[in-house]
Write a protein that holds these residues in place. Structure first.
Motif, PDB file in Angstrom:
ATOM      1  N   GLU A 167      31.791  -0.153  22.783  1.00 20.04           N
ATOM      2  CA  GLU A 167      31.813  -0.895  24.026  1.00 20.04           C
ATOM      3  C   GLU A 167      31.397  -2.394  23.769  1.00 20.04           C
ATOM      4  OE1 GLU A 167      28.659  -0.213  27.775  1.00 20.04           O
ATOM      5  OE2 GLU A 167      29.206   1.678  26.693  1.00 20.04           O
ATOM      6  N   VAL A 168      31.873  -3.219  24.462  1.00 22.03           N
ATOM      7  CA  VAL A 168      31.972  -4.843  24.534  1.00 22.03           C
ATOM      8  C   VAL A 168      31.155  -5.259  25.471  1.00 22.03           C
ATOM      9  CG1 VAL A 168      33.220  -6.853  24.075  1.00 22.03           C
ATOM     10  CG2 VAL A 168      34.139  -4.864  23.018  1.00 22.03           C
ATOM     11  N   HIS A 169      30.131  -6.142  25.121  1.00 22.87           N
ATOM     12  CA  HIS A 169      29.214  -6.940  25.999  1.00 22.87           C
ATOM     13  C   HIS A 169      29.499  -8.348  25.802  1.00 22.87           C
ATOM     14  CE1 HIS A 169      25.863  -5.775  29.151  1.00 22.87           C
ATOM     15  NE2 HIS A 169      25.872  -6.960  28.863  1.00 22.87           N
ATOM     16  N   VAL A 170      29.375  -9.252  26.848  1.00 18.72           N
ATOM     17  CA  VAL A 170      29.358 -10.625  26.419  1.00 18.72           C
ATOM     18  C   VAL A 170      28.146 -11.183  27.028  1.00 18.72           C
ATOM     19  CG1 VAL A 170      30.212 -12.951  27.033  1.00 18.72           C
ATOM     20  CG2 VAL A 170      31.790 -10.799  26.612  1.00 18.72           C
ATOM     21  N   PHE A 171      27.269 -11.766  26.101  1.00 14.00           N
ATOM     22  CA  PHE A 171      25.833 -12.595  26.570  1.00 14.00           C
ATOM     23  C   PHE A 171      26.137 -13.946  26.372  1.00 14.00           C
ATOM     24  CE2 PHE A 171      24.740  -8.395  24.871  1.00 14.00           C
ATOM     25  CZ  PHE A 171      23.811  -8.022  25.431  1.00 14.00           C
ATOM     26  N   THR A 172      25.258 -14.795  27.123  1.00 14.19           N
ATOM     27  CA  THR A 172      25.066 -16.412  27.064  1.00 14.19           C
ATOM     28  C   THR A 172      24.683 -16.482  25.328  1.00 14.19           C
ATOM     29  OG1 THR A 172      24.146 -16.378  29.242  1.00 14.19           O
ATOM     30  CG2 THR A 172      23.871 -18.144  27.700  1.00 14.19           C
ATOM     31  N   HIS A 173      25.272 -17.344  24.727  1.00 13.42           N
ATOM     32  CA  HIS A 173      25.080 -17.772  23.464  1.00 13.42           C
ATOM     33  C   HIS A 173      23.673 -18.276  23.483  1.00 13.42           C
ATOM     34  CE1 HIS A 173      25.300 -19.421  19.589  1.00 13.42           C
ATOM     35  NE2 HIS A 173      26.533 -19.103  19.551  1.00 13.42           N
ATOM     36  N   PRO A 174      22.760 -17.581  22.583  1.00 17.02           N
ATOM     37  CA  PRO A 174      21.340 -18.056  22.668  1.00 17.02           C
ATOM     38  C   PRO A 174      20.953 -19.629  22.457  1.00 17.02           C
ATOM     39  CG  PRO A 174      21.778 -16.268  20.898  1.00 17.02           C
ATOM     40  CD  PRO A 174      22.959 -16.520  21.578  1.00 17.02           C
ATOM     41  N   GLU A 175      21.875 -20.137  21.472  1.00 12.67           N
ATOM     42  CA  GLU A 175      21.815 -21.538  21.102  1.00 12.67           C
ATOM     43  C   GLU A 175      21.701 -22.478  22.447  1.00 12.67           C
ATOM     44  OE1 GLU A 175      23.754 -22.440  16.701  1.00 12.67           O
ATOM     45  OE2 GLU A 175      24.699 -23.308  18.788  1.00 12.67           O
ATOM     46  N   ILE A 176      22.733 -22.021  23.414  1.00 10.49           N
ATOM     47  CA  ILE A 176      22.861 -22.672  24.843  1.00 10.49           C
ATOM     48  C   ILE A 176      21.297 -22.564  25.415  1.00 10.49           C
ATOM     49  CG2 ILE A 176      23.988 -22.953  26.972  1.00 10.49           C
ATOM     50  CD1 ILE A 176      26.291 -21.648  25.707  1.00 10.49           C
ATOM     51  N   GLN A 177      20.773 -21.443  25.550  1.00  6.01           N
ATOM     52  CA  GLN A 177      19.572 -21.402  26.188  1.00  6.01           C
ATOM     53  C   GLN A 177      18.513 -22.230  25.144  1.00  6.01           C
ATOM     54  OE1 GLN A 177      19.616 -17.291  25.688  1.00  6.01           O
ATOM     55  NE2 GLN A 177      19.197 -16.720  27.685  1.00  6.01           N
ATOM     56  N   GLU A 196      18.821 -24.749  23.198  1.00  7.55           N
ATOM     57  CA  GLU A 196      19.196 -26.195  23.467  1.00  7.55           C
ATOM     58  C   GLU A 196      18.454 -26.534  24.783  1.00  7.55           C
ATOM     59  OE1 GLU A 196      23.008 -26.883  20.636  1.00  7.55           O
ATOM     60  OE2 GLU A 196      23.108 -26.720  22.875  1.00  7.55           O
ATOM     61  N   GLN A 197      18.656 -25.665  25.798  1.00  5.77           N
ATOM     62  CA  GLN A 197      18.263 -26.295  27.088  1.00  5.77           C
ATOM     63  C   GLN A 197      16.669 -26.159  27.096  1.00  5.77           C
ATOM     64  OE1 GLN A 197      20.138 -23.839  30.253  1.00  5.77           O
ATOM     65  NE2 GLN A 197      18.076 -24.043  31.517  1.00  5.77           N
ATOM     66  N   TYR A 198      16.050 -25.125  26.548  1.00  2.00           N
ATOM     67  CA  TYR A 198      14.540 -25.193  26.421  1.00  2.00           C
ATOM     68  C   TYR A 198      13.848 -26.336  25.664  1.00  2.00           C
ATOM     69  CZ  TYR A 198      15.422 -20.408  28.123  1.00  2.00           C
ATOM     70  OH  TYR A 198      16.045 -19.200  28.792  1.00  2.00           O
ATOM     71  N   ILE A 199      14.660 -26.666  24.426  1.00  2.00           N
ATOM     72  CA  ILE A 199      14.269 -27.845  23.583  1.00  2.00           C
ATOM     73  C   ILE A 199      14.172 -28.939  24.515  1.00  2.00           C
ATOM     74  CG2 ILE A 199      14.585 -29.440  21.871  1.00  2.00           C
ATOM     75  CD1 ILE A 199      15.592 -26.823  20.243  1.00  2.00           C
ATOM     76  N   GLN A 200      15.427 -29.073  25.417  1.00  2.00           N
ATOM     77  CA  GLN A 200      15.292 -30.539  26.072  1.00  2.00           C
ATOM     78  C   GLN A 200      14.299 -30.529  27.244  1.00  2.00           C
ATOM     79  OE1 GLN A 200      19.569 -30.588  27.083  1.00  2.00           O
ATOM     80  NE2 GLN A 200      19.513 -32.591  27.567  1.00  2.00           N
ATOM     81  N   GLY A 201      14.207 -29.113  27.947  1.00  2.00           N
ATOM     82  CA  GLY A 201      13.314 -28.941  28.948  1.00  2.00           C
ATOM     83  C   GLY A 201      11.858 -29.423  28.392  1.00  2.00           C
ATOM     84  N   MET A 202      11.435 -28.990  27.064  1.00  2.00           N
ATOM     85  CA  MET A 202      10.290 -29.058  26.685  1.00  2.00           C
ATOM     86  C   MET A 202       9.970 -30.571  26.294  1.00  2.00           C
ATOM     87  SD  MET A 202       7.927 -27.148  25.943  1.00  2.00           S
ATOM     88  CE  MET A 202       6.292 -27.905  25.228  1.00  2.00           C
ATOM     89  N   ARG A 203      11.167 -31.158  25.898  1.00  2.00           N
ATOM     90  CA  ARG A 203      11.240 -32.785  25.619  1.00  2.00           C
ATOM     91  C   ARG A 203      10.895 -33.709  26.805  1.00  2.00           C
ATOM     92  NH1 ARG A 203      15.722 -33.306  22.025  1.00  2.00           N
ATOM     93  NH2 ARG A 203      14.396 -32.592  20.552  1.00  2.00           N
ATOM     94  N   HIS A 204      11.655 -33.084  27.649  1.00  2.00           N
ATOM     95  CA  HIS A 204      11.092 -33.912  29.158  1.00  2.00           C
ATOM     96  C   HIS A 204       9.601 -33.520  29.614  1.00  2.00           C
ATOM     97  CE1 HIS A 204      11.248 -33.847  33.587  1.00  2.00           C
ATOM     98  NE2 HIS A 204      11.956 -34.909  33.320  1.00  2.00           N
ATOM     99  N   PHE A 205       9.154 -32.336  29.562  1.00  2.00           N
ATOM    100  CA  PHE A 205       8.137 -32.070  29.872  1.00  2.00           C
ATOM    101  C   PHE A 205       6.734 -32.885  29.244  1.00  2.00           C
ATOM    102  CE2 PHE A 205       4.315 -29.604  29.356  1.00  2.00           C
ATOM    103  CZ  PHE A 205       3.530 -29.669  30.354  1.00  2.00           C
ATOM    104  N   LEU A 206       6.943 -32.977  27.968  1.00  2.00           N
ATOM    105  CA  LEU A 206       6.115 -33.603  27.032  1.00  2.00           C
ATOM    106  C   LEU A 206       6.314 -35.294  27.421  1.00  2.00           C
ATOM    107  CD1 LEU A 206       6.205 -31.747  23.671  1.00  2.00           C
ATOM    108  CD2 LEU A 206       4.383 -31.649  25.414  1.00  2.00           C
ATOM    109  N   HIS A 207       7.562 -35.650  27.511  1.00  2.00           N
ATOM    110  CA  HIS A 207       7.784 -37.019  27.897  1.00  2.00           C
ATOM    111  C   HIS A 207       6.979 -37.560  29.022  1.00  2.00           C
ATOM    112  CE1 HIS A 207       9.870 -40.757  27.732  1.00  2.00           C
ATOM    113  NE2 HIS A 207      10.026 -40.660  29.126  1.00  2.00           N
TER     114      HIS A 207
END
Ligand SMILES: [Zn+2]
Length: 314
Positions: free
Chosen positions: A117-127, A129-140
Motif C-alpha cells: 500500500e502506498v501512502h504520501v506524507f508531507t515531507h518532514p523537512e518542510i514541516q 523548516e517551517q518550525y525553525i522559521q517560526g521559532m526564529r520569529h518567536f525568539l526575534h
C-alpha cells in the motif's frame, strides 16, 4: 532536565473516542480508523524518543519539552524541543514502518507498506523548516538570537529509508547521542537557557481540533450514545443510585459518565445542557442528569433548565 513531559496528543484521544462511538458502517469509519493508527504510532514514537533523551547524560543540564506550540506568524507544533547551552534543537519524530522514499523535487515522503500500500506524507523537512522559521520569529520578537538546529528522527529500525538529497539531517533515535554531542558546546553559561525556558513556558499554547464531528464533518446523529462499559466494550450502562451497571456483563463502575462527557466535549461541543446530557448518556430523569452535572462542579451559564455546563475542565 524534563520540563514538559510526554502526553498523548488531544487528536489521538479524540479519534479514539470517535472510532469507538462511530457506527462501523459509517462511510468515514475506515479512514478514521487508519488515521487513528497513524496518530497512535506517532505518539508511541514520540514517547520512545522522549525516554531515550532522558537517558542521555549530556542532556542532564539541558531542557527537554514534548509537544510545543508557540504563538507565531508561522504555525508550529514541535514534537520535541531541546534547549542546550548554545542552541535550540527541534526534533520531528516520524514513526513510519515499511519502505520510505524522501523525494526532493517536489519534496514528498512516500511510504510503501509491507502489503504494498502506498501512502504520501508531507515531507518532514518542510514541516521542520517551517518550525525553525517560526521559532526564529518567536525568539526575534523577544529579542533573543540563538542558533536553531533541526533533525528528523525515526525512532525504530522498522523502516527502510531511501533519500535523494536533503537539507536537514535524518537520524535514527540511536544516533541522537552522537548528533547532540556535535551540537552541544559544553561549559557555556546557562543564564540564557533558563530565560528561554521560562519564556517558552509562559507562552505555551494548546491546540485542539475539537469538536471532531465538526472537524471531520460528521453528523453527530451517527454516533452511538450511552455510557461505555470498559469491561465488555458495549454502550448502554444503566444509572444506579451510586455509579453505573452494565446489563451485558454485570460490571459496575462509579464514574463511567465522566468518559462519556469527555467524549461529548471532544466530539460534539464544549458545553452541554441537561437535555443534551440525558440524550447522550441515555438517562431518563432530568433530576439525575442535573445531579450528575452539578456534582462535577462544572462552570455553568444560564439559569434553570436553560443552564449549560462547560465541559473543557473535565
Ligand atoms: Zn459490560
Amino acid at each position: 532536565m524534563l520540563v514538559k513531559p510526554f502526553a498523548p496528543s488531544s487528536l489521538t484521544k479524540g479519534l479514539q473516542a470517535l472510532v469507538t462511538r462511530l457506527q462501523p458502517t459509517h462511510p468515514q469509519y475506515q479512514s478514521l480508523q487508519q488515521e487513528l493508527k497513524i496518530k497512535e504510532a506517532g505518539d508511541f514514537g514520540e514517547q520512545y524518543v522522549m525516554k531515550e533523551l532522558q537517558q542521555i547524560a549530556l542532556l542532564n543540564d539541558c531542557y527537554i519539552f514534548h509537544n510545543v506550540i508557540l504563538p507565531s506568524v508561522i504555525p508550529m507544533q514541535i514534537d520535541i524541543l531541546l534547549i542546550v547551552p548554545n542552541a535550540i534543537i527541534l526534533l520531528e519524530i516520524k514513526n513510519i514502518r515499511g519502505t520510505v522514499h524522501f523525494k526532493s523535487d517536489p519534496r514528498q515522503l512516500i511510504r510503501t507498506s509491507e502489503s504494498g500500500e502506498v501512502h504520501v506524507f508531507t515531507h518532514p523537512e518542510i514541516q521542520l523548516e517551517q518550525y525553525i522559521q517560526g521559532m526564529r520569529h518567536f525568539l526575534h520578537t523577544q529579542h533573543i538570537s540563538i542558533p536553531i538546529y533541526g533533525a528528523v528522527v525515526f525512532p525504530f529500525n522498522n523502516v527502510n529509508i531511501h533519500r535523494e538529497d536533503g537539507r536537514l539531517p535524518i537520524l535514527m533515535a540511536k544516533e541522537l547521542p552522537i548528533f547532540l554531542h556535535q551540537h552541544i558546546e559544553k561549559n557555556k553559561e546557562t543564564v540564557t537557557m533558563t530565560a528561554i525556558k521560562n519564556l517558552i513556558l509562559s507562552h505555551l499554547r494548546d491546540k485542539t481540533p475539537f469538536p471532531l464531528c465538526q472537524y471531520y464533518q460528521i453528523d453527530d446523529s451517527a454516533l452511538r450514545r450511552g455510557v461505555y462499559c470498559e469491561n465488555c466494550a458495549e454502550f448502554g450502562m444503566e444509572k444506579l443510585k451510586i455509579g453505573w451497571h452494565c446489563q451485558m456483563c454485570q460490571h459496575r463502575c462509579r464514574d463511567a459518565h465522566i468518559q462519556a462527557l469527555k467524549d461529548y466535549y471532544m466530539l460534539i461541543g464544549e458545553t452541554i445542557t441537561n437535555r443534551e446530557c440525558r440524550d447522550f448518556l441515555m438517562i431518563g430523569s432530568e433530576h439525575i442528569a442535573k445531579r450528575i452535572l452539578q456534582k462535577l462542579q462544572l462552570p455553568r451559564s444560564g439559569s434553570n433548565k436553560y443552564s449549560s455546563y462547560k465541559l473543557s475542565g473535565l
